[in-house]
Design a protein around this motif. Structure first.
Motif, PDB file in Angstrom:
ATOM      1  N   GLY A  86      20.469  33.659  34.140  1.00 21.61           N
ATOM      2  CA  GLY A  86      20.098  34.579  33.070  1.00 21.61           C
ATOM      3  C   GLY A  86      18.712  35.153  33.252  1.00 21.61           C
ATOM      4  N   GLY A  87      17.764  34.333  33.724  1.00 19.27           N
ATOM      5  CA  GLY A  87      16.414  34.825  33.962  1.00 19.27           C
ATOM      6  C   GLY A  87      16.370  35.872  35.061  1.00 19.27           C
ATOM      7  N   ALA A  90      17.704  39.044  33.529  1.00 18.43           N
ATOM      8  CA  ALA A  90      16.722  39.612  32.599  1.00 18.43           C
ATOM      9  C   ALA A  90      15.563  40.257  33.342  1.00 18.43           C
ATOM     10  N   GLY A  97      13.940  37.671  28.705  1.00 17.80           N
ATOM     11  CA  GLY A  97      15.072  36.760  28.791  1.00 17.80           C
ATOM     12  C   GLY A  97      15.201  35.813  27.625  1.00 17.80           C
ATOM     13  N   ILE A 100      18.527  35.174  26.139  1.00 23.34           N
ATOM     14  CA  ILE A 100      19.407  34.273  26.898  1.00 23.34           C
ATOM     15  C   ILE A 100      18.933  32.832  26.776  1.00 23.34           C
ATOM     16  N   SER A 120      11.081  28.753  24.925  1.00 26.05           N
ATOM     17  CA  SER A 120      11.473  30.064  25.450  1.00 26.05           C
ATOM     18  C   SER A 120      10.244  30.903  25.778  1.00 26.05           C
TER      19      SER A 120
END
Length: 427
Positions: A86-87, A90, A97, A100, A120
């Motif tokens: 996901g990173g 993003a 990100g 996510i 996060s």
């Protein structure tokens, strides 16, 4: 009075939503950091009481807390892999990100929302540093300057940092359900805007590809017509030669015909001489046709602006890192409302609020200064015929006010929801 009420609630520990110790309960899920024993929220005594509904929780000093990060399980490994993927996605889209990371931390790693937001933010910080190191060496694809617009960064960063300070306060005040609700609303908005933008780009690129294919077909048709015309001309050449030979063999030419041919030859020769003279003076002719913007060599002011933009603005980069360092220093000196200041500033004291208000005023003043400078520079560029690129921002006062407001909101949401400001700024 309403603002004062919220500040008092913040200093006392937040909005009155959390279930306190000793309150009646049906199960542990309504007791927050405590456990439900005999239908009363009580302190825990061992890990099994905390892991009844959340397997990742352990008992620590009578409170249920998430296990340490170094105690890795199957859920943690799955969460790490998903956040890595996901990173990467993003980062390619220019966002932090957080949209996510937060769901993965809550649903897979089983953190509470209050704990997932700062985690996060830490992940977003690492991704932002890595992206900056990579992009700082890149150049603009269509202009001789760095890819990053550091002047615009100086406008965006102070207000985003100022909004972050406000978001931190709101994060400690808001209940988890409100934070999750705001997160869902923001994600829905960003997904909708990003999808609409993607559809617009797809239609634009499809139209350009169709026009390009049509243009290629037209060029091909013109080439075929040219070839056919040349073939027809070649096929008529033997007939023309036969007619000329018959005319030559028909007898001597009259004086009028000879005079006409001689005059035609002289005109053709003169025409050739004129074309030769035009070719020799083509340089002057081409200069005369240039009726557009002046080239940098002919405009010293434009050349100066272009040369300054081509350099890496180390001063602006140092100022950006200075703003971040000053923000970190403020948090260390001021501390939190629990009284964690390294220099003894009491939480929610007049000095505590004075430091925050003074720093916000400095950031706001710096933003207005940078914005005024950008509007002046834009006016100068227009006056000297600067070659603007399609993605350049036209800095008017109205656009400046819009960008400033969006940056402030993005900073608040970034620290409140842990999503990163890019997810709000990009759409």
């Amino acid at each position: 009075m309403r603002n004062l009420y919220f500040l008092v609630l913040f200093c006392l520990g937040g909005l009155p939503y959390a279930t306190t110790l000793g309150t009646e309960c049906a199960d542990t899920r309504v007791c927050g950091d405590y456990v439900c024993l005999n239908q009363v929220c009580s302190t825990c005594t061992h890990d099994a009481q905390c892991s009844e509904f959340i397997p990742a929780n352990v008992c620590s000093d009578g409170h249920c807390e998430h296990k340490g990060l170094l105690v890795v399980g199957v859920r943690d490994v799955a969460s790490y892999l998903l956040m890595l993927i996901g990173g990467a996605i993003a980062a390619s889209g220019g966002v932090g990100g957080g949209g996510i990371f937060i769901p993965l931390l809550v649903l897979v790693s089983q953190f509470t929302t209050a704990a997932a937001v700062p985690l996060s933010n830490a992940l977003i910080l690492g991704a932002a540093v890595a992206n900056f190191i990579q992009m700082a060496r890149m150049r603009h694809p269509t202009a001789d300057r760095p890819l990053i617009d550091y002047s615009m960064s100086l406008l965006l960063l102070p207000l985003s940092v100022g909004g972050t300070t406000i978001g931190v306060i709101l994060h400690e005040m808001f209940p988890e359900w409100l934070t999750l609700g705001l997160l869902a609303a923001v994600l829905f908005f960003t997904v909708q805007r990003t999808t609409m933008k993607a559809v617009q780009l797809w239609r634009k690129e499809s139209k350009e590809a169709s026009n390009s294919a049509t243009s290629n077909n037209d060029d091909h048709s013109e080439e075929l017509q040219s070839l056919n015309s040349s073939d027809e001309a070649e096929s008529r050449m033997p007939t023309e030669k036969l007619r000329r030979s018959l005319a030559d063999s028909s007898g001597p030419r009259s004086p009028d015909v000879e005079a006409g041919n001689q005059k035609s030859s002289e005109l053709s020769s003169a025409d050739t001489d004129d074309r030769g003279e035009n070719l020799r003076t083509s340089g002057e002719f081409s200069v005369h046709l240039q009726d557009g913007p002046e080239s940098p060599e002919e405009n010293p002011d434009l050349q100066k602006v272009l040369l300054n933009e081509a350099k890496t603005p180390w001063g602006k980069i140092a100022l950006l890192f200075g703003i971040l360092g000053a923000t970190l220093l403020l948090y260390v000196v001021r501390g939190r409302r629990q009284g964690t200041s390294l220099v003894g500033v009491a939480g929610c004291s007049p000095l505590y609020w004075g430091l925050m208000v003074a720093y916000e005023a400095i950031l706001l003043g710096g933003t207005f200064g940078v914005g005024f400078r950008l509007t002046q520079l834009y006016a100068v560029k227009v006056a000297i015929g600067y070659p603007f690129q399609p993605d350049d921002v036209k800095w008017t006062y109205r656009r400046l006010a819009t960008v400033a407001g969006v940056c402030l909101v993005a900073g608040v949401l970034a620290s409140l929801l842990g999503i990163g400001g890019g997810m709000v700024l990009n759409p």
